[in-house]
Design a protein around this motif. Structure first.
Motif, short mmCIF file in Angstrom:
data_model
loop_
_atom_site.label_atom_id
_atom_site.label_comp_id
_atom_site.label_asym_id
_atom_site.label_seq_id
_atom_site.Cartn_x
_atom_site.Cartn_y
_atom_site.Cartn_z
N PHE A 7 0.84 -1.19 0.00
CA PHE A 7 0.00 0.00 0.00
C PHE A 7 0.88 1.25 0.00
O PHE A 7 1.95 1.27 0.59
N ARG A 8 0.38 2.29 -0.63
CA ARG A 8 1.06 3.58 -0.62
C ARG A 8 0.17 4.58 0.11
O ARG A 8 -0.89 4.98 -0.40
N PHE A 9 0.58 4.93 1.32
CA PHE A 9 -0.22 5.81 2.16
C PHE A 9 0.35 7.22 2.18
O PHE A 9 1.55 7.42 1.95
N PRO A 10 -0.50 8.21 2.48
CA PRO A 10 -0.03 9.60 2.58
C PRO A 10 1.01 9.78 3.70
O PRO A 10 1.19 8.90 4.55
N GLU A 11 1.66 10.95 3.71
CA GLU A 11 2.75 11.21 4.64
C GLU A 11 2.32 11.23 6.10
O GLU A 11 3.14 10.98 6.99
N ASN A 12 1.06 11.54 6.36
CA ASN A 12 0.63 11.61 7.76
C ASN A 12 0.17 10.25 8.31
O ASN A 12 -0.45 10.17 9.37
N VAL A 13 0.51 9.17 7.59
CA VAL A 13 0.16 7.81 8.04
C VAL A 13 1.44 7.08 8.44
O VAL A 13 2.40 7.02 7.67
N ARG A 14 1.45 6.54 9.64
CA ARG A 14 2.58 5.73 10.13
C ARG A 14 2.08 4.32 10.40
O ARG A 14 1.13 4.12 11.15
N VAL A 15 2.71 3.33 9.75
CA VAL A 15 2.31 1.93 9.92
C VAL A 15 3.27 1.27 10.91
O VAL A 15 4.49 1.35 10.77
N LEU A 16 2.70 0.62 11.94
CA LEU A 16 3.50 -0.13 12.90
C LEU A 16 3.31 -1.63 12.63
O LEU A 16 2.18 -2.10 12.48
N ASN A 17 4.40 -2.37 12.59
CA ASN A 17 4.30 -3.81 12.36
C ASN A 17 3.54 -4.50 13.48
O ASN A 17 2.80 -5.46 13.25
N TYR A 18 3.74 -4.03 14.70
CA TYR A 18 3.02 -4.54 15.86
C TYR A 18 2.55 -3.34 16.67
O TYR A 18 3.31 -2.38 16.84
N ILE A 19 1.35 -3.40 17.21
CA ILE A 19 0.86 -2.25 17.97
C ILE A 19 1.69 -2.05 19.22
O ILE A 19 1.81 -0.93 19.75
N ARG A 20 2.35 -3.13 19.72
CA ARG A 20 3.21 -2.94 20.89
C ARG A 20 4.43 -2.07 20.58
O ARG A 20 5.10 -1.58 21.49
N ASP A 21 4.71 -1.85 19.28
CA ASP A 21 5.79 -0.94 18.89
C ASP A 21 5.43 0.52 19.16
O ASP A 21 6.26 1.41 18.95
N ILE A 22 4.22 0.76 19.63
CA ILE A 22 3.80 2.14 19.87
C ILE A 22 4.64 2.79 20.97
O ILE A 22 4.86 4.00 20.97
N LYS A 23 5.17 1.98 21.88
CA LYS A 23 6.02 2.54 22.94
C LYS A 23 7.27 3.17 22.32
O LYS A 23 7.64 4.30 22.67
N ALA A 24 7.92 2.44 21.41
CA ALA A 24 9.12 2.97 20.75
C ALA A 24 8.77 4.20 19.92
O ALA A 24 9.55 5.16 19.85
N TYR A 25 7.58 4.18 19.30
CA TYR A 25 7.16 5.32 18.49
C TYR A 25 6.95 6.57 19.36
O TYR A 25 7.37 7.67 18.99
N ILE A 26 6.33 6.40 20.53
CA ILE A 26 6.11 7.53 21.43
C ILE A 26 7.46 8.07 21.92
O ILE A 26 7.66 9.28 22.01
N GLU A 27 8.39 7.16 22.23
CA GLU A 27 9.72 7.61 22.66
C GLU A 27 10.43 8.37 21.56
O GLU A 27 11.15 9.34 21.81
N GLU A 28 10.19 7.96 20.32
CA GLU A 28 10.74 8.67 19.16
C GLU A 28 10.16 10.09 19.07
O GLU A 28 10.88 11.06 18.84
N ILE A 29 8.84 10.20 19.28
CA ILE A 29 8.17 11.50 19.27
C ILE A 29 8.73 12.40 20.37
O ILE A 29 9.06 13.57 20.15
N GLU A 30 8.86 11.84 21.58
CA GLU A 30 9.35 12.61 22.72
C GLU A 30 10.78 13.05 22.52
O GLU A 30 11.15 14.20 22.85
N SER A 31 11.60 12.17 21.94
CA SER A 31 13.00 12.51 21.69
C SER A 31 13.11 13.65 20.68
O SER A 31 13.89 14.58 20.84
N PHE A 32 12.26 13.59 19.65
CA PHE A 32 12.24 14.64 18.62
C PHE A 32 11.79 15.97 19.23
O PHE A 32 12.38 17.03 18.95
#
Length: 301
Positions: A271-296
């Motif tokens: 699938f080709r999704f727009p730029e404001n879409v982030r696909v996580l392979n596992y929903i448990r990866d959301i912790k790493a994603y939040i840490e990425e947001i906080e670090s940024f």
């Protein structure tokens, strides 16, 4: 209630004991008593499954099969209860959960989960025990080998644990807003609840809409709260041939918000999704994603 039946392959998948070994145990020690259909096909029932799960657990922990075979079913069960109360290997705990599912034993399920939460915490209990357990029996649910009542029993107990854990978290002032929902027709809620737990654990605000959310409700709540992120999981609905269009439509309707998506209908497709879409392979990866947001965010302050 419909009686569950199992093939020897089902027993192999649930117990981890090879079908060849099960047949030897059956012939040599009369551990199993297979039944036969009218067309002479062998099958096993809940009692066979409970027994073989208990036997497998004892055998893996050093009990000789000849010794186990000489024990009564009650003696086998008593030894298993003692064992799972003093051991915390993940496989042993998953065995214990499987037995509690087959027996519809809420007290046993609660004791296993509560003990693990005390020892390793709620997050690791979910990741190391509950998720592998759900994956282990998921295929059998889909093929009808496990009774729907057993599925609902376990799903609701896990759901209750998640809700209690979510309620125990405190939102920080200044945290981000996450709006969590499932599309219309989507009922698989456990991973979304786990995402809500992780988000609140990290101190952010959760607006939780849950199962089968109509688009009109999503729009209304979005207009009121103006969340920074939308989070959804697509397991069965919308269908694979509709999911790309659905995600593109949601991303355009909420173009100023980051859309976080996961689920088997999304993964493994080109699938080709727009730029404001982030696909996580596992929903448990959301912790790493939040840490990425906080670090940024911290690097930009």
């Amino acid at each position: 209630m419909t009686v569950s039946t199992y093939s020897i392959k089902d027993l192999e998948q649930l117990s981890g004991i090879k079908a060849h070994t099960l047949r030897i145990w059956e012939q040599r020690y009369s551990l199993l008593s297979p039944k036969r259909t009218d067309t002479n096909i062998r099958y096993y029932d809940d009692n066979d499954l409970k027994l073989i799960l208990n036997v497998a657990l004892l055998n893996e922990n050093g009990y000789k099969i000849s010794k186990i075979a000489s024990m009564s079913p009650d003696e086998v069960r008593e030894e298993v209860v003692k064992l799972t109360e003093r051991t915390l290997t993940h496989d042993d705990q998953i065995h214990a959960l499987t037995i509690s599912m087959i027996e519809l034993d809420e007290e046993r399920f609660d004791k296993v989960i509560s003990t693990n939460i005390l020892k390793i915490g709620f997050e690791q209990t979910m990741l190391s025990i509950i998720y592998p357990f759900l994956s282990k029996i998921g295929v059998l649910w889909q093929t009808g080998s496990i009774n729907p009542a057993q599925e609902h029993f376990i799903s609701n107990l896990v759901r209750q644990k998640l809700i209690v854990a979510i309620d125990g978290q405190v939102t920080k002032s200044g945290g981000k807003k996450f709006l969590l929902y499932l599309p219309e027709g989507e009922l698989h809620e456990i991973s979304l609840l786990f995402a809500a737990y992780i988000i609140k654990l990290k101190g952010h605000k959760v607006i939780y809409l849950g199962q089968s959310t109509p688009r009109s409700d999503l729009h209304m709540v979005y207009d009121v709260h103006q969340p920074d992120f939308l989070v959804t999981i697509i397991t069965t609905a919308p269908s694979a041939d509709q999911v790309e269009e659905y995600i593109k439509d949601i991303s355009s309707k909420f173009s100023s918000t980051q859309l976080i998506i996961s689920g088997i209908q999304v993964l493994g497709h080109d699938f080709r999704f727009p730029e404001n879409v982030r696909v996580l392979n596992y929903i448990r990866d959301i912790k790493a994603y939040i840490e990425e947001i906080e670090s940024f965010a911290h690097s930009n302050n």
